[in-house]
Structures are given as C-alpha cells and as structure tokens.
Design a protein around this motif. Sequence first.
Motif, PDB file in Angstrom:
ATOM      1  N   TYR A   1       0.991  -1.126   0.268  1.00 32.27           N
ATOM      2  CA  TYR A   1       0.021   0.086   0.017  1.00 32.27           C
ATOM      3  C   TYR A   1       0.894   1.279  -0.037  1.00 32.27           C
ATOM      4  CZ  TYR A   1      -4.397   2.655   1.164  1.00 32.27           C
ATOM      5  OH  TYR A   1      -5.365   3.719   1.333  1.00 32.27           O
TER       6      TYR A   1
ATOM      7  N   ASN B   1       1.046   4.338  -2.691  1.00 41.57           N
ATOM      8  CA  ASN B   1       1.273   5.693  -2.441  1.00 41.57           C
ATOM      9  C   ASN B   1       2.401   6.346  -3.122  1.00 41.57           C
ATOM     10  OD1 ASN B   1       2.243   7.723   0.077  1.00 41.57           O
ATOM     11  ND2 ASN B   1       0.324   8.089  -0.779  1.00 41.57           N
TER      12      ASN B   1
ATOM     13  N   ALA C   1      -3.567   7.877  -3.079  1.00 45.74           N
ATOM     14  CA  ALA C   1      -3.780   8.288  -1.719  1.00 45.74           C
ATOM     15  C   ALA C   1      -3.594   7.146  -0.755  1.00 45.74           C
ATOM     16  CB  ALA C   1      -5.148   9.082  -1.728  1.00 45.74           C
ATOM     17  N   ALA C   2      -3.088   7.795   0.352  1.00 49.47           N
ATOM     18  CA  ALA C   2      -2.821   6.560   1.525  1.00 49.47           C
ATOM     19  C   ALA C   2      -2.907   7.601   2.821  1.00 49.47           C
ATOM     20  CB  ALA C   2      -1.633   5.860   1.434  1.00 49.47           C
ATOM     21  N   PRO C   3      -3.553   6.868   3.872  1.00 46.25           N
ATOM     22  CA  PRO C   3      -3.481   7.551   5.212  1.00 46.25           C
ATOM     23  C   PRO C   3      -1.958   7.966   5.838  1.00 46.25           C
ATOM     24  CG  PRO C   3      -4.243   5.442   5.531  1.00 46.25           C
ATOM     25  CD  PRO C   3      -4.045   5.515   4.003  1.00 46.25           C
ATOM     26  N   LEU C   4      -1.860   8.769   6.667  1.00 46.58           N
ATOM     27  CA  LEU C   4      -0.786   9.061   7.237  1.00 46.58           C
ATOM     28  C   LEU C   4       0.156   7.826   7.818  1.00 46.58           C
ATOM     29  CD1 LEU C   4       1.329  11.350   8.210  1.00 46.58           C
ATOM     30  CD2 LEU C   4       0.297  11.528  10.076  1.00 46.58           C
ATOM     31  N   GLY C   5      -0.570   7.218   8.707  1.00 49.50           N
ATOM     32  CA  GLY C   5       0.119   5.953   9.204  1.00 49.50           C
ATOM     33  C   GLY C   5       0.684   4.938   7.866  1.00 49.50           C
ATOM     34  N   ILE C   6       0.107   4.745   6.829  1.00 50.50           N
ATOM     35  CA  ILE C   6       0.707   3.934   5.889  1.00 50.50           C
ATOM     36  C   ILE C   6       1.905   4.589   5.381  1.00 50.50           C
ATOM     37  CG2 ILE C   6       0.289   3.132   3.561  1.00 50.50           C
ATOM     38  CD1 ILE C   6      -1.165   1.654   5.669  1.00 50.50           C
ATOM     39  N   ARG C   7       1.842   5.885   5.138  1.00 48.93           N
ATOM     40  CA  ARG C   7       2.923   6.644   4.584  1.00 48.93           C
ATOM     41  C   ARG C   7       4.132   6.657   5.443  1.00 48.93           C
ATOM     42  NH1 ARG C   7      -0.991  10.754   3.759  1.00 48.93           N
ATOM     43  NH2 ARG C   7      -0.186  12.206   5.086  1.00 48.93           N
ATOM     44  N   ARG C   8       3.919   6.820   6.695  1.00 53.89           N
ATOM     45  CA  ARG C   8       4.919   6.397   7.728  1.00 53.89           C
ATOM     46  C   ARG C   8       5.407   5.176   7.821  1.00 53.89           C
ATOM     47  NH1 ARG C   8       2.944  10.749  12.653  1.00 53.89           N
ATOM     48  NH2 ARG C   8       3.870  12.650  11.499  1.00 53.89           N
TER      49      ARG C   8
END
Length: 550
Positions: free
Chosen positions: A463, A467, A472-479
């Motif tokens: 995921y 991104n 688009a992905a939530p902040l938790g996934i990006r981190r």
Amino acid sequence: MSLLTSLHEYLLVKSVDQHQNVRPVEFLDNDSIRPTPAKDRTWTHLTYILFWFSATANVSNLYASSTGLTMGLSMWECVGCTFGGQFMAGCLMAFNGRAGAMYRIPFPVLCRASFGPWGALWPTFNRAAMSIVWNGVNMVQGGQCLYVFLHAIFPSIARIPDHMGSKSALTSAQMICFFVYWLINCAFLIVPVPKMKSLVYIKVFVYYGGAFAMLGWVVSLAGGSPSSLGAPSKVHGEAKSWLICKFLFLGLASCGTFISNAADLQRYARQPSDVILGQILSFPVSGLLVAVIGNVIAASSETVFGELIWNPLNFLDKLMEGERYTPGNRAACAFISLAFVYSTVFSAIFENSIPAGNDIAALLPRYITVKRGFFICAVLSYAICPWYLLATAAVFITFLSSYQIFLSAIAGILLCDYYVLRRGLLHIPQLYTANASGIYYFFHGFNLRGFCAYLVAIAPNFYGFLNQMGVAAPLGIRRFYFVAYPVGLLVAFGVYYLACLIWPMEGVEVTREWKEPEDYWDEYDPDRVEGVEGVPATIGVRSETTANSA
C-alpha cells in the motif's frame, strides 16, 4: 547453410572446458556466469577497500543526503541519517555477498538455490530492471557533468534552444552531452572486469580531488562559513522524528542494489576475507565523507546565491552565469566537472553495468554473455528516458524509496537460505542445470517456499508502494513505508525459515555445523587441473570433494 542458421550459430555462446575444448552447455549455463576462474581472481584487500570507498563517489550521493535539507532537517541530521543507513547497508552487503566471495558465483546463480532454476528468473529480472534504471540515472548525471565541462569551454552551448520541457532534468544542450557521454560509457564497457582494478584506484583520487576542490571553492565564496551550516532543523516534534526515520532508512534502501550486487562484485576476490573490511568500514565512512561534502556545498549555495541548490552540478553552472563567466571560474568548473564525468562513468559500470550484465546473461545464457549484457543494459538505460527521474528533489526521493520492497524481500530470503538453512553449503554444478532430479529443481523449477516468503514480505509494504506511485494513503501507511526495507527483509527471512521447517527441502538438514568448503574451484577451471602458482591443484579438488560429501 541459410542466413538464419548462420546468424543463430553466431549468436550461440561458445563455452569451453578445462582443456579449452568447446563443451555442450545447458540452457542455464555459460562460461561468463560460471564461478570466476583462478586467473581472474585478482581483486585484493586494497581493491575492495578502495572500491567500496569509491562506491559512493558519484554526483548523486553528493545530493542524496542534502535532499533532507529541502525537507527541513539540519545538515548534521542529514549526515547522521546517511551514515547510519549506509553502515547498516555495509553490514548487509558483507553477509549477502558471502556466497559470491566463496563460490565466485553472481547474484542470479545464487538465486537459483532459493527460488529454483526457473523461479530465479523473476528476482534476476527484478534486479536487472533496478540496475538499468540506476544506470540511466548515472548517465543523466554524466551528461550534466559533461555539459558543465563543455559550457566552461564553449559558452555558445548554453544558447542552444531548449525543447525538452519542464518535466525533463536535461535541456536540449544537455541531451546532446548525454548522448556523447553514453558513447564514452559504452567504449569503456569493452575493458574486462578483472582488469578494472586500476580504474577503481584512479576513480577514488579523481573524484575526491574534484569534490574537495569544489568544497574549498564554494566555502571560500560563502566567506568561509556558510550561514546555514549550523542552522537548526526547521521541523520539530513528531514530524521531525518521522523525518529522521525516513531518511535513516532511505539511506539503507538507496543501497538496496548495492546489497544485492555484492555477490557480483565479490566473485573476483582472491580469497573471501579480502572483501570484508571494505564493505563494513570503507563504504559507510566514504558515505559519511560524501554526505558532509554534499551538505556543506548545498549550505554554501544559500549564502552565495540566496537559495538552496541541492544539485552541485546546477551550482557549478550558476557559477558561470553572467559576470561570473570569468577565465578563473571557467577553468575551475571545467576541471571539477571533468573529474565528475570520469567518476560517473565508472560508477555506472561498477555499480550498474556489471550487475545488469550478470542478470541479463543469466536470463538467456545460451545467447547472452555478461559482456553482451553490458551493452544491452546501455541501450535499455537510454530507452527508459531517465532524464525524467531527476527533475526535482521530490522525484528523486520518490525514485529512491519506491523499489526497496522488492529487493529487501529477495535479500531476506537469500540470507536465510545460505546462513540458517544450508549453513554455507552450495552444490555448484547443480545450480547450472534444470534437470528434474536436481536438488534445486523443487516444483517444476520453482521453489514455492521462496515465492511464498517473497509475496508475504511485500504485502505489508505494498500500500505504501502504491502511495509512492500516486495512490492516496493515510498518514500511518505513509510513515510505515519509511521502514519498508527492514520490514521486508525480516518478514521474508522469517517466513522463508518457517516454510522450510514445515515443508523441508531436499538436501537440507537442520544442523549447527557450518558447511562452507575451505575453498571452491570450478570444475571447468583449467588451473584446477594444472595448478596455479602458489596454490596446488589439490586445494580445489579437496574443497569440491569436501563440499559434495557434506
């Protein structure tokens, strides 16, 4: 004989045995991807120390660390992240390349022990694609270096109309230089790899000579102390912590190809111990030095021009704009950029062309040797239009981080297979055959355990990978994607181990005994039969016997 038949005979790779007679080869075999013969094992302690010291000696690493400045980190935080990431990478290179140093086999052949003779084609293709992309990136930088050199001599080159557009890192004039640089790079591919030792030594002195010359020059222009040199970071709290995490593991992930390339480069060692010091010590120390130089140069740009210039080549070119186009500035830029041209040529060859050549040869050994693979890599590196990868710092960061999940999973599987399961023992002749009775044939040539571990290791990070590609992905996934490389490596390691416990592989027994042979010589190496100065032929025979009996 028809024309097609003649062409086919010409393209077929001719292999020889230890008596220099042409030998029949199977679909997975040719001399260039077999264990390196004794006569070509010429790289010493010094070669590897200087090689890995020069591995980071390229233009991209001058600004790979300083891109953190554009995100708000301080200079020393950028340097610390780079050093930490590359130290971890150096340790992984030492472990992951051990089989190459011991058995003198390249990465794609090593993959056959973990993925099967046909299954290994996927990680081989995967790594080849990454090497080709990196080769293209290095060539873009080489073209930019050559442009700065020619701009210092011929001012009219800057007046060539630009038709490349805003998404390209190269102007039309730089594209001309890119093509000339590409021809220069292809010319050096003719040199045999074992004879490139002297080119390694020269690269170290040429690159650092140019880098330190630029460092001294721009610091003096900044008045001896760039205003942003000791400036604190512009981000704080949780955002800063995650940003440090991102660049720390980006320093590791950006070395993903180095980690997988280790076997391809270690196969030329005189003895396995020759490679260790260079990987664990000189590689991260060199990365630290290059990061400091790059960050100081970038920090100086704010004082000299009032803006942060993260690419040192753009810095050099701006030093020749308008009234700065003086004989002194032109001479300095010419010599510095020429040093960068030379170092970039051999960065592309050592770190990209050699691995890609091994991979491409292993994909179709009957028709492609490693040297043919070099030139195929060069053509493909041009065809992918790499000048669009380096247009901005954000694009460069995205490129560095996007491919890590695939290489980390492969590295985890290879480490588990060689160290934990096989305990250092490989049956080399069986890695070059697709015979159904072979111990590496598994299920129709595929080791399903390896592919299971590979897919499971990719899943947690996929995921985040999407991104990076624009989803688009939530902040938790990006981190979470910041730690994608260690997560992928550890998950692949653990899942592969469990899969092999549940479904044991033929020829693998759980034991604490380390089974590596004392040394290994290929069965078709003429020196194994005739002996080589200082090394009796019985060493190679004894070692192979030990390996087979174990």
